[in-house]
Scaffold this active site. Structure first.
Site, PDB file in Angstrom:
ATOM      1  N   SER A  53       4.399  11.641  -7.437  1.00 56.14           N
ATOM      2  CA  SER A  53       3.241  11.748  -6.546  1.00 56.14           C
ATOM      3  C   SER A  53       2.725  13.172  -6.378  1.00 56.14           C
ATOM      4  O   SER A  53       1.615  13.366  -5.909  1.00 56.14           O
ATOM      5  CB  SER A  53       3.575  11.162  -5.171  1.00 56.14           C
ATOM      6  OG  SER A  53       4.555  11.947  -4.527  1.00 56.14           O
ATOM      7  N   HIS A  92       5.071  16.162  -0.119  1.00 56.01           N
ATOM      8  CA  HIS A  92       3.617  16.071  -0.198  1.00 56.01           C
ATOM      9  C   HIS A  92       2.964  17.300   0.408  1.00 56.01           C
ATOM     10  O   HIS A  92       3.597  18.072   1.113  1.00 56.01           O
ATOM     11  CB  HIS A  92       3.106  14.806   0.499  1.00 56.01           C
ATOM     12  CG  HIS A  92       3.298  13.577  -0.332  1.00 56.01           C
ATOM     13  ND1 HIS A  92       3.070  12.312   0.146  1.00 56.01           N
ATOM     14  CD2 HIS A  92       3.708  13.395  -1.606  1.00 56.01           C
ATOM     15  CE1 HIS A  92       3.320  11.416  -0.805  1.00 56.01           C
ATOM     16  NE2 HIS A  92       3.708  12.066  -1.881  1.00 56.01           N
ATOM     17  N   ASP A 133      -1.190   9.873   3.461  1.00 57.42           N
ATOM     18  CA  ASP A 133       0.115   9.236   3.656  1.00 57.42           C
ATOM     19  C   ASP A 133       0.235   8.359   4.896  1.00 57.42           C
ATOM     20  O   ASP A 133       1.340   7.930   5.225  1.00 57.42           O
ATOM     21  CB  ASP A 133       1.203  10.314   3.739  1.00 57.42           C
ATOM     22  CG  ASP A 133       1.426  11.016   2.420  1.00 57.42           C
ATOM     23  OD1 ASP A 133       0.916  10.536   1.394  1.00 57.42           O
ATOM     24  OD2 ASP A 133       2.119  12.044   2.416  1.00 57.42           O
TER      25      ASP A 133
END
Length: 191
Positions: A53, A92, A133
């Protein structure tokens, strides 16, 4: 009879020495981990990227070094967080901090915890993901709390080193093989 007793004592000493050496290695590794945790301010100062990701910034299997001493996360900073109720670290990028999130003022004012200031609320997204997210967060959670959810901010990495961890978790039989090899090496290493 005396030589038999002497050889048994010698074997017992060798076995005890090996056990103590093994305990020394384990305790040293534990102390190094805890020392690194204190130094970095992160409960988990080293993590492995488990998914794609964050490509192209980080590849699956990269080993990340974290630090958690800064009171705020900035937009663009790459953080590692745990979803409440799950123990899977997610790597992230911060795409918004509280002041930029519209329509959340009411939720912020209702929070009773005095340490939850607007600068502590973050929205994240994987570089390789289409959406943010919010679907990954715990039920009813629209943003991350810096103090509660963030494990640390990425400060460095080593590419591909974490693949050992991924292989061991994806193929449980490899753990048994590795432990067997280590056991045989310990047995053959007697002096």
């Amino acid at each position: 009879m005396l030589s038999f007793l002497s050889s048994n004592i010698s074997n017992a000493r060798q076995t005890l020495a090996q056990v103590l050496n093994f305990a020394l290695v384990l305790s040293s590794a534990f102390m190094m981990w805890k020392g690194l945790s204190v130094f970095t301010g992160s409960s988990s100062p080293i993590v492995v990227v488990l998914s794609g990701s964050m490509e192209p910034a980080f590849q699956r299997g990269d080993l990340l070094f974290l630090e958690n001493r800064r009171p705020r996360a900035e937009i663009g900073e790459i953080v590692v967080y745990n979803v409440r109720g799950k123990d899977i670290p997610i790597v992230h990028r911060v795409v918004r901090t509280y002041p930029e999130i519209e329509g959340k003022t009411k939720q912020v004012k209702e929070i009773s915890d005095a340490s939850s200031t607007p600068s502590n609320m973050l929205l994240t997204k994987g570089d390789n993901n289409v959406a943010d997210d919010t679907e990954l967060y715990a039920r009813g959670q629209d943003y991350l709390h810096r103090e509660e959810d963030i494990v640390g901010s990425v400060r460095g990495y080593i590419p591909m080193v974490g693949y050992v961890t991924i292989m061991l978790s994806e193929h449980p039989w490899l753990k048994s093989v590795l432990l067997g090899i280590m056991g045989v090496m310990v047995m053959l290493q007697r002096e």
